[in-house]
Design a protein around this motif. Sequence first.
Motif, PDB file in Angstrom:
ATOM      1  N   SER A 167       0.877  -1.188   0.000  1.00 22.94           N
ATOM      2  CA  SER A 167       0.000   0.000   0.000  1.00 22.94           C
ATOM      3  C   SER A 167       0.899   1.218   0.000  1.00 22.94           C
ATOM      4  O   SER A 167       1.745   1.365   0.890  1.00 22.94           O
ATOM      5  CB  SER A 167      -0.848   0.066   1.272  1.00 22.94           C
ATOM      6  OG  SER A 167      -1.644  -1.065   1.368  1.00 22.94           O
ATOM      7  N   GLU A 168       0.707   2.063  -0.989  1.00 24.60           N
ATOM      8  CA  GLU A 168       1.487   3.309  -1.032  1.00 24.60           C
ATOM      9  C   GLU A 168       0.936   4.291  -0.014  1.00 24.60           C
ATOM     10  O   GLU A 168      -0.279   4.415   0.137  1.00 24.60           O
ATOM     11  CB  GLU A 168       1.384   3.923  -2.419  1.00 24.60           C
ATOM     12  CG  GLU A 168       2.412   3.392  -3.384  1.00 24.60           C
ATOM     13  CD  GLU A 168       2.320   4.116  -4.715  1.00 24.60           C
ATOM     14  OE1 GLU A 168       2.648   5.314  -4.746  1.00 24.60           O
ATOM     15  OE2 GLU A 168       1.898   3.458  -5.684  1.00 24.60           O
ATOM     16  N   LEU A 169       1.835   5.009   0.657  1.00 20.01           N
ATOM     17  CA  LEU A 169       1.421   5.946   1.700  1.00 20.01           C
ATOM     18  C   LEU A 169       2.092   7.280   1.414  1.00 20.01           C
ATOM     19  O   LEU A 169       3.291   7.441   1.662  1.00 20.01           O
ATOM     20  CB  LEU A 169       1.842   5.396   3.076  1.00 20.01           C
ATOM     21  CG  LEU A 169       1.377   3.956   3.363  1.00 20.01           C
ATOM     22  CD1 LEU A 169       2.116   3.360   4.536  1.00 20.01           C
ATOM     23  CD2 LEU A 169      -0.134   3.919   3.585  1.00 20.01           C
ATOM     24  N   ASP A 170       1.309   8.208   0.866  1.00 22.25           N
ATOM     25  CA  ASP A 170       1.921   9.434   0.347  1.00 22.25           C
ATOM     26  C   ASP A 170       1.947  10.596   1.339  1.00 22.25           C
ATOM     27  O   ASP A 170       2.466  11.658   1.012  1.00 22.25           O
ATOM     28  CB  ASP A 170       1.167   9.883  -0.927  1.00 22.25           C
ATOM     29  CG  ASP A 170       1.444   8.920  -2.068  1.00 22.25           C
ATOM     30  OD1 ASP A 170       2.538   8.330  -2.072  1.00 22.25           O
ATOM     31  OD2 ASP A 170       0.562   8.728  -2.925  1.00 22.25           O
ATOM     32  N   SER A 171       1.379  10.389   2.508  1.00 25.47           N
ATOM     33  CA  SER A 171       1.327  11.515   3.458  1.00 25.47           C
ATOM     34  C   SER A 171       1.340  10.957   4.880  1.00 25.47           C
ATOM     35  O   SER A 171       1.026   9.774   5.097  1.00 25.47           O
ATOM     36  CB  SER A 171       0.032  12.295   3.239  1.00 25.47           C
ATOM     37  OG  SER A 171      -1.056  11.452   3.588  1.00 25.47           O
ATOM     38  N   PRO A 172       1.655  11.807   5.858  1.00 28.75           N
ATOM     39  CA  PRO A 172       1.601  11.359   7.257  1.00 28.75           C
ATOM     40  C   PRO A 172       0.240  10.776   7.622  1.00 28.75           C
ATOM     41  O   PRO A 172       0.154   9.790   8.347  1.00 28.75           O
ATOM     42  CB  PRO A 172       1.906  12.638   8.041  1.00 28.75           C
ATOM     43  CG  PRO A 172       2.749  13.455   7.111  1.00 28.75           C
ATOM     44  CD  PRO A 172       2.238  13.165   5.737  1.00 28.75           C
ATOM     45  N   GLU A 173      -0.831  11.351   7.087  1.00 26.51           N
ATOM     46  CA  GLU A 173      -2.183  10.852   7.414  1.00 26.51           C
ATOM     47  C   GLU A 173      -2.339   9.414   6.917  1.00 26.51           C
ATOM     48  O   GLU A 173      -2.871   8.551   7.609  1.00 26.51           O
ATOM     49  CB  GLU A 173      -3.278  11.734   6.774  1.00 26.51           C
ATOM     50  CG  GLU A 173      -3.375  13.139   7.338  1.00 26.51           C
ATOM     51  CD  GLU A 173      -2.141  14.007   7.006  1.00 26.51           C
ATOM     52  OE1 GLU A 173      -1.626  13.897   5.878  1.00 26.51           O
ATOM     53  OE2 GLU A 173      -1.686  14.766   7.881  1.00 26.51           O
ATOM     54  N   TYR A 204       5.635   3.233   1.977  1.00 26.05           N
ATOM     55  CA  TYR A 204       4.669   2.188   1.628  1.00 26.05           C
ATOM     56  C   TYR A 204       4.742   1.086   2.680  1.00 26.05           C
ATOM     57  O   TYR A 204       5.751   0.936   3.379  1.00 26.05           O
ATOM     58  CB  TYR A 204       4.945   1.613   0.227  1.00 26.05           C
ATOM     59  CG  TYR A 204       6.315   1.020   0.046  1.00 26.05           C
ATOM     60  CD1 TYR A 204       6.563  -0.319   0.327  1.00 26.05           C
ATOM     61  CD2 TYR A 204       7.383   1.813  -0.396  1.00 26.05           C
ATOM     62  CE1 TYR A 204       7.832  -0.852   0.187  1.00 26.05           C
ATOM     63  CE2 TYR A 204       8.646   1.281  -0.546  1.00 26.05           C
ATOM     64  CZ  TYR A 204       8.867  -0.050  -0.258  1.00 26.05           C
ATOM     65  OH  TYR A 204      10.121  -0.580  -0.387  1.00 26.05           O
ATOM     66  N   LEU A 205       3.640   0.384   2.802  1.00 25.18           N
ATOM     67  CA  LEU A 205       3.588  -0.753   3.714  1.00 25.18           C
ATOM     68  C   LEU A 205       3.630  -2.031   2.895  1.00 25.18           C
ATOM     69  O   LEU A 205       2.867  -2.181   1.942  1.00 25.18           O
ATOM     70  CB  LEU A 205       2.287  -0.718   4.530  1.00 25.18           C
ATOM     71  CG  LEU A 205       2.079  -1.913   5.469  1.00 25.18           C
ATOM     72  CD1 LEU A 205       3.067  -1.870   6.634  1.00 25.18           C
ATOM     73  CD2 LEU A 205       0.648  -1.931   6.008  1.00 25.18           C
ATOM     74  N   ASN A 206       4.534  -2.922   3.257  1.00 31.00           N
ATOM     75  CA  ASN A 206       4.566  -4.240   2.634  1.00 31.00           C
ATOM     76  C   ASN A 206       4.060  -5.245   3.669  1.00 31.00           C
ATOM     77  O   ASN A 206       4.741  -5.522   4.659  1.00 31.00           O
ATOM     78  CB  ASN A 206       6.001  -4.582   2.201  1.00 31.00           C
ATOM     79  CG  ASN A 206       6.069  -5.930   1.525  1.00 31.00           C
ATOM     80  OD1 ASN A 206       5.248  -6.810   1.800  1.00 31.00           O
ATOM     81  ND2 ASN A 206       7.035  -6.115   0.648  1.00 31.00           N
ATOM     82  N   ARG A 207       2.862  -5.762   3.448  1.00 28.61           N
ATOM     83  CA  ARG A 207       2.241  -6.634   4.449  1.00 28.61           C
ATOM     84  C   ARG A 207       2.828  -8.041   4.472  1.00 28.61           C
ATOM     85  O   ARG A 207       2.584  -8.801   5.403  1.00 28.61           O
ATOM     86  CB  ARG A 207       0.731  -6.753   4.177  1.00 28.61           C
ATOM     87  CG  ARG A 207      -0.015  -5.491   4.476  1.00 28.61           C
ATOM     88  CD  ARG A 207      -1.522  -5.670   4.429  1.00 28.61           C
ATOM     89  NE  ARG A 207      -2.151  -4.382   4.627  1.00 28.61           N
ATOM     90  CZ  ARG A 207      -2.199  -3.429   3.706  1.00 28.61           C
ATOM     91  NH1 ARG A 207      -1.693  -3.636   2.501  1.00 28.61           N
ATOM     92  NH2 ARG A 207      -2.747  -2.266   3.967  1.00 28.61           N
ATOM     93  N   SER A 208       3.579  -8.414   3.450  1.00 30.49           N
ATOM     94  CA  SER A 208       4.072  -9.801   3.412  1.00 30.49           C
ATOM     95  C   SER A 208       5.363  -9.977   4.206  1.00 30.49           C
ATOM     96  O   SER A 208       5.800 -11.083   4.461  1.00 30.49           O
ATOM     97  CB  SER A 208       4.315 -10.234   1.961  1.00 30.49           C
ATOM     98  OG  SER A 208       5.385  -9.495   1.414  1.00 30.49           O
TER      99      SER A 208
END
Length: 448
Positions: A124-130, A149-153
């Motif tokens: 999941s890409e995470l483009d901001s602190p929120e 980004y979060l890599n869940r695996s």
Amino acid sequence: MAYDTSTRIAIVGGGCWGLSTAYHLEKAGYTDITVFDRSSELPSPQSAANDLNKIVRAQYADDFYTGLGLEAIAEWKQGDWAPYFHQTGHLVMLSGYAGEKAQGIFEDAAICSQTNASLSPHISELDSPEEIRQCCWQLTGDLAHFRGYLNRSEGYASSADAVKGISAKLAKRGIRFVLGPDKGLVKNLVYAGDGRRCTGVRTRDGTTHSFELVVCALGAYGASLVPKLGQFCVARCWSVAHVQLTVEECTILRGIPIVNAIDLGFFFEPDPETCLLKITPLGAGYSNFSGTTQTNTSLPPLASGDIGQNKALSGYIPEADEAQMRRLLHQTLPWLADRPFVHKKMCWFSDTVDSEYCIDFVPNTDRSLVVLSGDSGHGFKMMCIFGKWVRELLESGRQKHARWTWRKGPGDSQGADWGGNVSWRFGEASETGDIVKEREARTAKSSS
Ligand SMILES: Cc1cc2nc3c(=O)[nH]c(=O)nc-3n(C[C@H](O)[C@H](O)[C@H](O)COP(=O)(O)OP(=O)(O)OC[C@H]3O[C@@H](n4cnc5c(N)ncnc54)[C@H](O)[C@@H]3O)c2cc1C
């Protein structure tokens, strides 16, 4: 020389690569394996794996290691390995402090994660602190200009527990362990005749043990027994620190992903047993060329018995590293930013300039001596599969991956001055002597 399952094999070093080798050889039917380690108990205080936890990731800017990382993650979920793996996810970020090199490495990592068909479904890409806080509400700091980004695996493995648990299993399966500072510490390798064949090991108590094959898995200590390794493997250390939490605080942070700001450092969910949160700064690390008796070689102080220098380093980490970790906490978990760091230490590993491992026969030893070295600070995650590669090497008689072969000569990667050029790391590498001087100056200042 061809090897079969009755070959008398010594594995020197009961860290994660030595044990993995014993594990996979035993699994393949090898019956005569002895592991030597300088420590009376495993994990050894001298093992880089003697730590609460290590990142297990598949994201590399190189498909070769990504493939191996994926294989390792699948294996960590199976049988003997599963108790040690925690699939918390891996939050990879770039902070607002990041320089150009860090930005480039982050972009490469992000591209790898988004384009690799096995990784991309978990990203999941995470483009901001929120957006970052939506996947980890516990990060209450400003996260100023952070993105990621979060890599869940991905996740982490409990490294000291894995070494302890797997070594206990191996002992039950018939692997012999010769441990301790006299019986288990190998002082030198024994060679026959003209020195072209390794025939065993001599331990510190003066005993000579004969073997048909010797495998050196000594981590940062490699060049102490195989001096030519020092031409391309450099012992370096990184800082490790912990923050002591209460049970309640530990519960609040339970299940957080690995928080990894690649230009600052990373921390893990706290250990439920000790309530310690482990944190590490990222940087080029520190070598020990000036404190090593072998020319142009860096080894940990204890490799040459330099107890004074070892003591001068123990329980201390450089001020700059401490400041970097505080910056990370300030931005992520500000309520911990000023809390004292405990269990501080320098952790030694074996570095190569291109971060490639060396898994090969030592030239001119008639295939009687193997080195497993150059982990470059990314070897633990492979513990569950590493030994398979050693078995393949023994059975085929040659290293099929050019990148893992014995390096041709000093020019391949020697030198104290790799500076900020060490593949995925930043900053300038310096010497442990600088750390000792800094510590002395701080002590003098505080007592004046
Ligand atoms: C701070 C830090 C963070 C890291 N984080 C990660 C991470 O997140 N993910 C990851 O994959 N990797 C990580 N690593 C790297 C990982 O820990 C190493 O790649 C791995 O431990 C290397 O395994 P090894 O078996 O080669 O060496 P080690 O685990 O260091 O084992 C070497 C063994 O040799 C023994 N020994 C030494 N000399 C002798 C002698 N003369 N006789 C007998 N025994 C001897 C020692 O006692 C020790 O048990 C990190 C390393 C450090 C320092």
